[in-house]
Design an enzyme around this catalytic site. Structure first.
Site, PDB file in Angstrom:
ATOM      1  N   LYS A  39     -76.505 -10.465  47.315  1.00  0.00           N
ATOM      2  CA  LYS A  39     -75.757 -11.915  47.506  1.00  0.00           C
ATOM      3  C   LYS A  39     -75.220 -12.214  46.197  1.00  0.00           C
ATOM      4  O   LYS A  39     -74.376 -13.111  45.839  1.00  0.00           O
ATOM      5  CB  LYS A  39     -76.542 -13.066  47.906  1.00  0.00           C
ATOM      6  N   ASP A  64     -75.485 -12.430  52.194  1.00  0.00           N
ATOM      7  CA  ASP A  64     -76.661 -13.090  52.106  1.00  0.00           C
ATOM      8  C   ASP A  64     -77.661 -12.563  53.231  1.00  0.00           C
ATOM      9  O   ASP A  64     -77.198 -12.629  54.378  1.00  0.00           O
ATOM     10  CB  ASP A  64     -76.626 -14.736  52.249  1.00  0.00           C
ATOM     11  N   ILE A  65     -78.811 -12.149  53.058  1.00  0.00           N
ATOM     12  CA  ILE A  65     -79.593 -11.631  53.925  1.00  0.00           C
ATOM     13  C   ILE A  65     -80.070 -12.800  54.956  1.00  0.00           C
ATOM     14  O   ILE A  65     -80.293 -12.454  56.117  1.00  0.00           O
ATOM     15  CB  ILE A  65     -80.995 -11.022  53.323  1.00  0.00           C
ATOM     16  N   GLU A  89     -85.873 -14.110  46.001  1.00  0.00           N
ATOM     17  CA  GLU A  89     -86.109 -14.703  44.853  1.00  0.00           C
ATOM     18  C   GLU A  89     -87.370 -14.353  44.134  1.00  0.00           C
ATOM     19  O   GLU A  89     -88.431 -14.162  44.807  1.00  0.00           O
ATOM     20  CB  GLU A  89     -86.170 -16.508  45.194  1.00  0.00           C
ATOM     21  N   THR A 105     -84.871 -17.768  51.277  1.00  0.00           N
ATOM     22  CA  THR A 105     -84.693 -16.300  51.027  1.00  0.00           C
ATOM     23  C   THR A 105     -85.676 -15.342  51.389  1.00  0.00           C
ATOM     24  O   THR A 105     -85.470 -14.269  52.086  1.00  0.00           O
ATOM     25  CB  THR A 105     -84.029 -15.952  49.450  1.00  0.00           C
ATOM     26  N   THR A 138     -95.136  -7.686  46.375  1.00  0.00           N
ATOM     27  CA  THR A 138     -95.843  -7.907  45.022  1.00  0.00           C
ATOM     28  C   THR A 138     -97.457  -7.689  45.176  1.00  0.00           C
ATOM     29  O   THR A 138     -97.825  -8.312  46.331  1.00  0.00           O
ATOM     30  CB  THR A 138     -95.215  -9.045  44.353  1.00  0.00           C
ATOM     31  N   ASP A 139     -98.031  -7.513  43.946  1.00  0.00           N
ATOM     32  CA  ASP A 139     -99.656  -7.910  44.065  1.00  0.00           C
ATOM     33  C   ASP A 139     -99.953  -9.335  44.245  1.00  0.00           C
ATOM     34  O   ASP A 139    -101.066  -9.491  44.063  1.00  0.00           O
ATOM     35  CB  ASP A 139    -100.305  -7.019  42.815  1.00  0.00           C
ATOM     36  N   GLU A 140     -98.809 -10.098  43.706  1.00  0.00           N
ATOM     37  CA  GLU A 140     -99.088 -11.632  43.647  1.00  0.00           C
ATOM     38  C   GLU A 140     -99.660 -12.076  44.887  1.00  0.00           C
ATOM     39  O   GLU A 140    -100.386 -13.192  44.970  1.00  0.00           O
ATOM     40  CB  GLU A 140     -97.954 -12.303  43.122  1.00  0.00           C
ATOM     41  N   TYR A 164     -93.737 -18.709  45.054  1.00  0.00           N
ATOM     42  CA  TYR A 164     -93.341 -17.199  45.417  1.00  0.00           C
ATOM     43  C   TYR A 164     -94.421 -16.351  45.977  1.00  0.00           C
ATOM     44  O   TYR A 164     -93.809 -15.874  46.973  1.00  0.00           O
ATOM     45  CB  TYR A 164     -93.021 -16.786  43.555  1.00  0.00           C
ATOM     46  N   LYS A 168     -93.579 -14.526  49.685  1.00  0.00           N
ATOM     47  CA  LYS A 168     -93.724 -13.053  49.955  1.00  0.00           C
ATOM     48  C   LYS A 168     -94.739 -12.896  50.883  1.00  0.00           C
ATOM     49  O   LYS A 168     -94.537 -11.655  51.520  1.00  0.00           O
ATOM     50  CB  LYS A 168     -93.815 -12.264  48.336  1.00  0.00           C
ATOM     51  N   TYR A 221     -97.543 -19.197  27.428  1.00  0.00           N
ATOM     52  CA  TYR A 221     -97.994 -20.201  28.368  1.00  0.00           C
ATOM     53  C   TYR A 221     -99.843 -20.153  28.179  1.00  0.00           C
ATOM     54  O   TYR A 221    -100.352 -19.267  28.229  1.00  0.00           O
ATOM     55  CB  TYR A 221     -97.872 -20.055  29.784  1.00  0.00           C
ATOM     56  N   TYR A 355     -64.949 -11.828  44.077  1.00  0.00           N
ATOM     57  CA  TYR A 355     -65.236 -11.992  45.536  1.00  0.00           C
ATOM     58  C   TYR A 355     -65.059 -13.033  46.064  1.00  0.00           C
ATOM     59  O   TYR A 355     -65.284 -13.379  47.298  1.00  0.00           O
ATOM     60  CB  TYR A 355     -66.910 -11.435  45.773  1.00  0.00           C
TER      61      TYR A 355
HETATM   62  P1  NAD Z   1     -84.462  -9.850  40.766  1.00  0.00           P
HETATM   63  O1  NAD Z   1     -84.547 -11.136  40.712  1.00  0.00           O
HETATM   64  O2  NAD Z   1     -84.208  -9.131  39.575  1.00  0.00           O
HETATM   65  O3  NAD Z   1     -83.432  -9.287  42.066  1.00  0.00           O
HETATM   66  C1  NAD Z   1     -83.455  -9.786  43.138  1.00  0.00           C
HETATM   67  C2  NAD Z   1     -81.965  -9.415  43.799  1.00  0.00           C
HETATM   68  O4  NAD Z   1     -82.011  -9.905  45.033  1.00  0.00           O
HETATM   69  C3  NAD Z   1     -80.735 -10.025  42.961  1.00  0.00           C
HETATM   70  O5  NAD Z   1     -79.779  -9.064  42.815  1.00  0.00           O
HETATM   71  C4  NAD Z   1     -80.362 -11.065  43.936  1.00  0.00           C
HETATM   72  O6  NAD Z   1     -78.917 -11.298  43.672  1.00  0.00           O
HETATM   73  C5  NAD Z   1     -80.773 -10.730  45.375  1.00  0.00           C
HETATM   74  N1  NAD Z   1     -80.693 -11.696  46.371  1.00  0.00           N
HETATM   75  C6  NAD Z   1     -81.504 -12.861  46.302  1.00  0.00           C
HETATM   76  N2  NAD Z   1     -81.219 -13.598  47.094  1.00  0.00           N
HETATM   77  C7  NAD Z   1     -80.458 -12.905  48.075  1.00  0.00           C
HETATM   78  C8  NAD Z   1     -79.990 -13.200  49.485  1.00  0.00           C
HETATM   79  N3  NAD Z   1     -80.336 -14.327  49.824  1.00  0.00           N
HETATM   80  N4  NAD Z   1     -79.294 -12.220  49.958  1.00  0.00           N
HETATM   81  C9  NAD Z   1     -78.897 -11.184  49.501  1.00  0.00           C
HETATM   82  N5  NAD Z   1     -79.413 -10.732  47.915  1.00  0.00           N
HETATM   83  C10 NAD Z   1     -80.157 -11.736  47.353  1.00  0.00           C
HETATM   84  O7  NAD Z   1     -86.006  -9.211  41.632  1.00  0.00           O
HETATM   85  P2  NAD Z   1     -86.647  -7.899  41.122  1.00  0.00           P
HETATM   86  O8  NAD Z   1     -87.409  -8.186  39.924  1.00  0.00           O
HETATM   87  O9  NAD Z   1     -85.848  -6.791  40.840  1.00  0.00           O
HETATM   88  O10 NAD Z   1     -87.518  -7.872  42.484  1.00  0.00           O
HETATM   89  C11 NAD Z   1     -87.164  -6.977  43.383  1.00  0.00           C
HETATM   90  C12 NAD Z   1     -88.162  -7.057  44.509  1.00  0.00           C
HETATM   91  O11 NAD Z   1     -89.479  -6.501  44.130  1.00  0.00           O
HETATM   92  C13 NAD Z   1     -88.592  -8.572  44.952  1.00  0.00           C
HETATM   93  O12 NAD Z   1     -88.802  -8.585  46.402  1.00  0.00           O
HETATM   94  C14 NAD Z   1     -89.936  -8.861  44.405  1.00  0.00           C
HETATM   95  O13 NAD Z   1     -90.584  -9.647  45.014  1.00  0.00           O
HETATM   96  C15 NAD Z   1     -90.465  -7.592  44.166  1.00  0.00           C
HETATM   97  N6  NAD Z   1     -91.355  -7.291  43.074  1.00  0.00           N
HETATM   98  C16 NAD Z   1     -91.131  -7.403  41.888  1.00  0.00           C
HETATM   99  C17 NAD Z   1     -91.804  -7.127  40.677  1.00  0.00           C
HETATM  100  C18 NAD Z   1     -91.542  -7.523  39.358  1.00  0.00           C
HETATM  101  O14 NAD Z   1     -92.174  -7.403  38.701  1.00  0.00           O
HETATM  102  N7  NAD Z   1     -90.154  -7.879  39.107  1.00  0.00           N
HETATM  103  C19 NAD Z   1     -92.997  -6.701  41.192  1.00  0.00           C
HETATM  104  C20 NAD Z   1     -93.506  -6.500  42.557  1.00  0.00           C
HETATM  105  C21 NAD Z   1     -92.568  -6.596  43.441  1.00  0.00           C
HETATM  106  P1  TYD Z   2     -93.531 -13.283  34.239  1.00  0.00           P
HETATM  107  O1  TYD Z   2     -92.517 -12.296  33.530  1.00  0.00           O
HETATM  108  O2  TYD Z   2     -92.879 -14.445  34.797  1.00  0.00           O
HETATM  109  O3  TYD Z   2     -93.903 -12.406  35.744  1.00  0.00           O
HETATM  110  P2  TYD Z   2     -95.208 -13.108  36.728  1.00  0.00           P
HETATM  111  O4  TYD Z   2     -95.485 -14.250  36.346  1.00  0.00           O
HETATM  112  O5  TYD Z   2     -94.703 -12.716  37.976  1.00  0.00           O
HETATM  113  O6  TYD Z   2     -96.601 -12.284  36.298  1.00  0.00           O
HETATM  114  O7  TYD Z   2     -94.770 -13.700  33.380  1.00  0.00           O
HETATM  115  C1  TYD Z   2     -96.046 -12.628  33.108  1.00  0.00           C
HETATM  116  C2  TYD Z   2     -96.956 -13.396  32.196  1.00  0.00           C
HETATM  117  O8  TYD Z   2     -96.437 -14.001  31.072  1.00  0.00           O
HETATM  118  C3  TYD Z   2     -97.303 -14.420  33.329  1.00  0.00           C
HETATM  119  O9  TYD Z   2     -98.789 -14.576  32.752  1.00  0.00           O
HETATM  120  C4  TYD Z   2     -96.878 -15.860  32.410  1.00  0.00           C
HETATM  121  C5  TYD Z   2     -96.516 -15.420  31.202  1.00  0.00           C
HETATM  122  N1  TYD Z   2     -95.356 -16.042  30.442  1.00  0.00           N
HETATM  123  C6  TYD Z   2     -95.389 -16.761  29.071  1.00  0.00           C
HETATM  124  O10 TYD Z   2     -96.557 -16.831  28.709  1.00  0.00           O
HETATM  125  N2  TYD Z   2     -94.271 -17.143  28.895  1.00  0.00           N
HETATM  126  C7  TYD Z   2     -93.248 -17.316  29.336  1.00  0.00           C
HETATM  127  O11 TYD Z   2     -92.131 -17.761  28.802  1.00  0.00           O
HETATM  128  C8  TYD Z   2     -93.105 -16.325  30.465  1.00  0.00           C
HETATM  129  C9  TYD Z   2     -91.422 -16.378  31.159  1.00  0.00           C
HETATM  130  C10 TYD Z   2     -94.349 -15.984  31.164  1.00  0.00           C
END
Ligand code: NAD
Ligand code: TYD
Length: 358
Positions: A39, A64-65, A89, A105, A138-140, A164, A168, A221, A355
């Site tokens: 999207k 958009d999914i 998201e 989303t 995610t592990d969360e 979040y 998920k 934090y 677009y």
């Molecule tokens: P990101 O936020 O960087 O990217 C998300 C992408 O999804 C973006 O390109 C956005 O435009 C697209 N998107 C959002 N809403 C949309 C919609 N309604 N329709 C179509 N596209 C849409 O996220 P990321 O960090 O790359 O994470 C990708 C996936 O991996 C997610 O599902 C997240 O939950 C999972 N994940 C992320 C992490 C991490 O550390 N980043 C770890 C484990 C799992």
């Molecule tokens: P983040 O990168 O947002 O990933 P997640 O919350 O998905 O683990 O944050 C990683 C860790 O860092 C989390 O414990 C929150 C902390 N954090 C800060 O202390 N300061 C910051 O500004 C941000 C963005 C995260």
């Protein structure tokens, strides 16, 4: 018939992890057609894929999914037989401010995609044969661990705390329900925190690298004692490739690097690395550390046990953390233009214009 061996739709391919997965698949499998569906929210940026955009086996669809009709149209148009679903998201802090967008989303969007795949695949002559819906989670979703050395396994009960992780978790349940109810071939993976190039600088590592460079405060934090388990993004992409091809249907695999760091320790490594690469004396940027009010409901510790993935499919992280952090810091420092475009929002104005009439 498309003439391609496989037609794979990767959702969220313009985001952080998605762009690495798209790049890996486009480069490694010229015999596959890769449809990147995104999207282009604030987190999606096609500049992340500049090096693959002209490849003949790559297609981009802005959609958009949550648009159920459009999802069916695209699945039919490209004869999609595999979905790798990353669109979401993804930022916890945003989910605390705006949970509705996350439910829309992550939950409704995933459901819309599942139902579209179901409708299209069930009307296909081969049905579910040769199809796969691979959901990236995610592990969360497992909740939070204490400082007791325990790890999340595939058997750990779901106990999400943030909007979040709740969204998920809900999407994971829908994916498994589509297998159990309709027989859809699915696989789910739950991965730990990723780091590496092209991550949106609202997340800890790119945010802090950028702030150090601009001599801005580093908002830690709480006491900085929370623990995360960090994996280099290309190792995640390799795991996704392996599981897409060799994973067992209806299975869950945990993906993680056995690489736990207290936030404050990690932050000090980042500071040291950035200072060194910028040619600053050691300790120059330590004064930027600023302890701020803790995140609401801040999960204490995440740690993944990825033994199953290692034993069953032979996957292991390829990079040591020190090497990964060095590569990552270097990349952000070398790609200031990317960072400046992302932080100014210029990339969004550019693609909105491009677009607008499509
Ligand atoms: P990101 O936020 O960087 O990217 C998300 C992408 O999804 C973006 O390109 C956005 O435009 C697209 N998107 C959002 N809403 C949309 C919609 N309604 N329709 C179509 N596209 C849409 O996220 P990321 O960090 O790359 O994470 C990708 C996936 O991996 C997610 O599902 C997240 O939950 C999972 N994940 C992320 C992490 C991490 O550390 N980043 C770890 C484990 C799992
Ligand atoms: P983040 O990168 O947002 O990933 P997640 O919350 O998905 O683990 O944050 C990683 C860790 O860092 C989390 O414990 C929150 C902390 N954090 C800060 O202390 N300061 C910051 O500004 C941000 C963005 C995260």
């Amino acid at each position: 018939m498309s003439g391609y061996k496989r037609n794979i739709m990767i959702t969220g391919g313009a985001g952080f992890i998605g762009s690495h997965v798209v790049r890996l698949f486009v480069d490694k499998y010229p015999e596959y057609r890769i449809v990147n569906l995104d999207k282009l929210t604030y987190a999606g940026n096609l500049a992340n894929l500049k090096d693959v955009e002209d490849k003949p086996n790559y297609v981009f669809e802005k959609a958009d999914i949550c648009d159920f009709g459009k999802m069916q149209e695209i699945i039919r148009k490209y004869e999609i037989d595999g979905v790798i679903h990353l669109a979401a998201e993804s930022h916890v802090d945003r989910s605390i401010r705006d949970p509705f967008t996350f439910a829309r989303t992550n939950v409704m969007g995933t459901l819309s995609l599942l139902q579209a795949a179901k409708v299209c695949w069930e009307e296909d002559l081969k049905g579910y044969d040769g199809k796969l819906f691979y959901h990236i989670s995610t592990d969360e979703v497992y909740g939070a661990l204490q400082f007791d050395g325990k790890l999340f396994t595939e058997e750990t009960h779901y106990q999400p705390h943030s909007p979040y992780s709740a969204s998920k978790a809900s999407s994971d349940h829908f994916v498994r329900a589509f297998h159990d109810t309709y027989g859809m071939p699915v696989v789910v993976t739950n991965c730990s925190n990723n780091y590496g190039p092209y991550q949106f600088p609202e997340k800890l590592i790119p945010l802090f690298i950028n702030n150090i460079r601009h001599k801005k405060p580093l908002p830690v934090y709480g006491k900085g004692e929370n623990v995360r388990d960090w994996l280099y993004v290309e190792d995640h992409a390799r795991a996704i490739d392996l599981i897409f091809h060799k994973g067992k249907i209806a299975e869950t695999y945990n993906i993680g690097g056995f690489n736990e760091w207290r936030n404050i320790d990690l932050i000090k490594v980042i500071i040291r690395t950035v200072d060194r690469l910028l040619g600053n004396p050691e300790g120059t940027s330590e004064h930027l550390i600023t302890y701020v009010t803790d995140r609401k409901g801040h999960d204490l510790r995440y740690a993944i046990d990825s033994t199953k993935l290692k034993t069953e499919l032979g996957w292991e992280p390829s990079l040591q953390f020190e090497e990964g952090i060095e590569k990552t810091v270097r990349w952000y420092l070398d790609n200031q233009e990317w960072m400046d475009n992302v932080t100014s929002g210029d990339y969004q104005r550019y693609y909105d214009e491009m677009y607008k009439n499509r």
